[in-house]
Scaffold this motif. Sequence first.
Motif, short mmCIF file in Angstrom:
data_model
loop_
_atom_site.label_atom_id
_atom_site.label_comp_id
_atom_site.label_asym_id
_atom_site.label_seq_id
_atom_site.Cartn_x
_atom_site.Cartn_y
_atom_site.Cartn_z
N ASN A 123 -9.85 26.90 4.83
CA ASN A 123 -10.69 25.79 5.46
C ASN A 123 -11.34 24.96 4.12
OD1 ASN A 123 -12.22 25.98 8.19
ND2 ASN A 123 -11.30 27.94 7.81
N TYR A 124 -11.41 25.53 2.86
CA TYR A 124 -11.89 24.64 1.82
C TYR A 124 -10.95 23.53 1.69
CZ TYR A 124 -12.89 23.24 -3.04
OH TYR A 124 -13.20 22.63 -3.90
N ARG A 125 -9.59 24.05 1.60
CA ARG A 125 -8.54 22.96 1.32
C ARG A 125 -8.28 22.08 2.55
NH1 ARG A 125 -7.73 21.57 -3.56
NH2 ARG A 125 -8.26 23.47 -4.91
N LEU A 126 -8.60 22.54 3.68
CA LEU A 126 -8.62 21.86 5.08
C LEU A 126 -9.44 20.68 4.92
CD1 LEU A 126 -8.45 23.04 8.66
CD2 LEU A 126 -10.01 20.93 7.93
N TRP A 127 -10.70 21.06 4.73
CA TRP A 127 -11.72 19.79 4.64
C TRP A 127 -11.87 19.22 3.22
CZ3 TRP A 127 -13.46 18.57 9.05
CH2 TRP A 127 -13.44 19.65 10.05
N GLU A 128 -11.29 19.61 2.29
CA GLU A 128 -11.16 18.88 0.82
C GLU A 128 -10.10 17.90 1.18
OE1 GLU A 128 -10.58 19.71 -3.84
OE2 GLU A 128 -9.12 20.63 -2.32
N SER A 129 -8.92 18.11 1.63
CA SER A 129 -7.89 17.34 2.18
C SER A 129 -8.32 16.25 3.08
CB SER A 129 -6.52 18.01 2.70
OG SER A 129 -6.34 19.18 1.94
N ALA A 130 -9.04 16.68 4.08
CA ALA A 130 -9.72 15.69 5.04
C ALA A 130 -10.40 14.43 4.38
CB ALA A 130 -10.44 16.36 6.09
N GLY A 131 -11.04 14.97 2.97
CA GLY A 131 -11.91 13.98 2.32
C GLY A 131 -10.80 12.96 1.85
N GLY A 186 0.68 -1.33 0.08
CA GLY A 186 -0.04 -0.06 0.02
C GLY A 186 0.69 1.28 0.16
N LEU A 187 2.06 1.35 -0.73
CA LEU A 187 3.04 2.15 -0.47
C LEU A 187 2.36 3.65 -1.09
CD1 LEU A 187 5.90 3.63 0.01
CD2 LEU A 187 6.48 2.61 -2.00
N GLY A 188 1.66 3.29 -2.29
CA GLY A 188 1.44 4.54 -3.05
C GLY A 188 0.25 5.21 -2.40
N THR A 189 -0.85 4.51 -1.93
CA THR A 189 -1.76 5.22 -1.11
C THR A 189 -1.58 5.80 0.22
OG1 THR A 189 -2.62 3.07 -0.37
CG2 THR A 189 -3.56 3.79 -2.35
N VAL A 190 -0.52 5.08 0.74
CA VAL A 190 0.09 5.66 2.27
C VAL A 190 0.79 6.91 1.98
CG1 VAL A 190 1.60 5.30 3.91
CG2 VAL A 190 0.35 3.57 3.31
N SER A 191 1.46 7.06 0.82
CA SER A 191 2.15 8.40 0.35
C SER A 191 1.32 9.41 0.22
CB SER A 191 3.22 8.17 -0.77
OG SER A 191 2.49 7.95 -1.94
N LEU A 192 0.16 9.14 -0.74
CA LEU A 192 -0.91 10.06 -1.04
C LEU A 192 -1.67 10.58 0.20
CD1 LEU A 192 -2.49 8.40 -4.10
CD2 LEU A 192 -1.10 10.38 -4.21
N SER A 193 -1.66 9.52 1.13
CA SER A 193 -2.48 9.97 2.17
C SER A 193 -1.75 10.92 3.26
CB SER A 193 -2.65 8.60 3.29
OG SER A 193 -3.47 9.03 4.36
N SER A 194 -0.21 10.71 3.13
CA SER A 194 0.57 11.56 3.77
C SER A 194 0.60 13.16 3.35
CB SER A 194 1.91 11.21 3.93
OG SER A 194 2.81 11.18 2.59
N ALA A 219 -7.12 6.60 3.67
CA ALA A 219 -7.07 5.64 4.75
C ALA A 219 -7.60 4.40 4.79
CB ALA A 219 -7.39 6.37 6.09
N TYR A 220 -8.99 4.55 4.33
CA TYR A 220 -9.75 3.33 4.28
C TYR A 220 -9.28 2.27 2.89
CZ TYR A 220 -13.36 5.78 1.81
OH TYR A 220 -14.19 6.67 0.93
N SER A 221 -8.53 2.85 2.04
CA SER A 221 -8.23 2.23 1.07
C SER A 221 -7.76 0.94 0.89
CB SER A 221 -7.33 3.10 -0.20
OG SER A 221 -7.06 2.84 -1.45
N THR A 222 -6.98 0.77 1.90
CA THR A 222 -6.53 -0.64 1.88
C THR A 222 -7.22 -1.44 3.05
OG1 THR A 222 -4.75 0.13 3.54
CG2 THR A 222 -4.11 0.06 1.02
N HIS A 223 -8.27 -0.63 3.42
CA HIS A 223 -8.90 -1.63 4.62
C HIS A 223 -10.45 -1.90 4.14
CE1 HIS A 223 -5.62 0.39 6.52
NE2 HIS A 223 -5.72 -0.84 7.45
N LEU A 224 -10.93 -1.46 2.97
CA LEU A 224 -12.23 -1.69 2.75
C LEU A 224 -12.20 -2.14 1.38
CD1 LEU A 224 -14.27 1.53 4.16
CD2 LEU A 224 -14.19 -0.80 5.09
#
Length: 564
Positions: free
Chosen positions: A475-483, A117-125, A489-494
């Motif tokens: 705030n827009y970027r904050l909540w978009e980034s949270a999305g 899951g390296l790719g999605t973990v790096s994107l999540s970071s 985060a759930y990409s490799t768990h769901l």
Amino acid sequence: MIRYGNVEATVDKHGMTATHGGGREDDRPDKDTVYTIKTGFKNDGYQHDRDSNDDIVKPPPLPAEDDNFASGKVKLSRNEKWRILKNIAAVSAAFMIQFTAFQGTANLQSSINARDGLGTVSLSSIYAALVVSCIFVPTFLIKRLTVKWTLCLSMLCYAPYIGAQFYPAFYTLVPAGVIVGLGAAPMWTSKATYLTQVGSVYAKLTDQPVDGIIVRFFGFFFLAWQTAELWGNLISSLVFSLGVHNGNSTTENVSKTLLNTCGANFCVIGGGHHDNQNLHRPPDSEIYEISAIYLACVAVAVIMVALLVDPLSRYGEKQRKSDPSKEVTGIQLLSATAYQLKKPNQQLLIPITLWIGMEQAFIGADYTQAYVSCALGIRSIGYVMICFGVVNAICSLLFGTAMKYIGRFPILVMGAALHLGLIVWLLIWIPNPDSPTVFFVISGLWGVGDAVWQTQVNGLYGVLFRRNKEAAFSNYRLWESAGFVIAYAYSTHLCARMKLYVMMVTLLIGVAGYIVVEILHKRKARRLKAIAEDPVVAAEAAKQPPEEDDEKDEIDDEIIITHL
């Protein structure tokens, strides 16, 4: 003799002056020569500047025409609109080149760096760091570097992540992703602040509604920005197609696993590996070639902003801090974004902003891996995402213009209905490599929906929070980034099916919050109209304690349009 009020000034032949109040001319000695001077000024610089045969003391010069404008005013001619359009084009082109590199890299991460899951973990970071950056960095950095140079510095932060593709590992990609996240928040906030401010000036120059101009500028920007999907994915697709890795796994071998492993049934639990040959990593030489091209793109984008974009101070940026009494401390700057969260409109827009991040993460990571790579192979990702980018770009322009005629609400409702229908389709559709057209149709329709969110919600933030643009877009970027973070985060768990259900619920809640915002906005507009037209209502409103109007920017009052 001319009298100014009850004050008369005389100059004798010896250069002596005397002032009389209320006297008559025939009361004075005849030898006095009386000259009229302007009262209230003293200009000693002229005391020796006279002819030897002339004893007239020169009056101070009249104020120049420019002095009629108070200190801090920004004076612009109507021809300035062409310079504004040039700046919009330069910013848009620079972002297009910048995200040709980043989007092309990001779309491949879940496939070329799928191990553990390296790719999605790096994107999540990236987006986790972006959340922190949105709270603390943009307002602080913009105040010190100004919008233009904040853009340049922030865009450079993308280079390490692309460079890390030459040696992908957790200790290279993840820290590089954090650097991207820290730079992304001030970059996007600077861009949004620049477009909103010059949009307000352009509206004043052309006597057009501000909200329509702002949305149109955002539409043009996202037209250029979304074409980055085309160029970035075209580069990766051409390199992969011309290389030795062309994914020639047979349709028969792939078809055995389609029903159980692709589409909504796709699962990567704990970073497990898939037996599907389509998901194998391409040769390193091809990835290195792509990364080198992308690094060059980042350098070109930074140079374009530095050389072609006018500083925002030309359009009133410095007027924000011209009054020392309004200067805020560093701590207040850091808390500006957090303070924005107290506003009801901002709170109601959080779910739809979360959705924007989640839907972009899905199309860029989950759809490309669970549907495209699984059924067609990694080499097809670029071509499918080109369709997404082209349709997205065209619709961004169309929706930015259409908003002027049909309003924001119908467009957003259409986008919500389209994405809801696509989610249902993806839940029941089984990907089949024998029907490649369907992959492109879904990608294109997803691009239509994304264009709605990118243009209309960005424009909505610009209209609702014009007074505090930096904090609002942070705030827009904050909540978009949270999305993004939630989705990665759930990409490799769901499994893909559960991800689609989560997105459906988020979309429905987000649309409900948006509808409430529109209702409140309409009520406010009717109230202000009543105050302007009805003296009784205006008198009642005057008795109420004054409140800050987030939709009015005091800088607009500092822009003076000259008719040349």
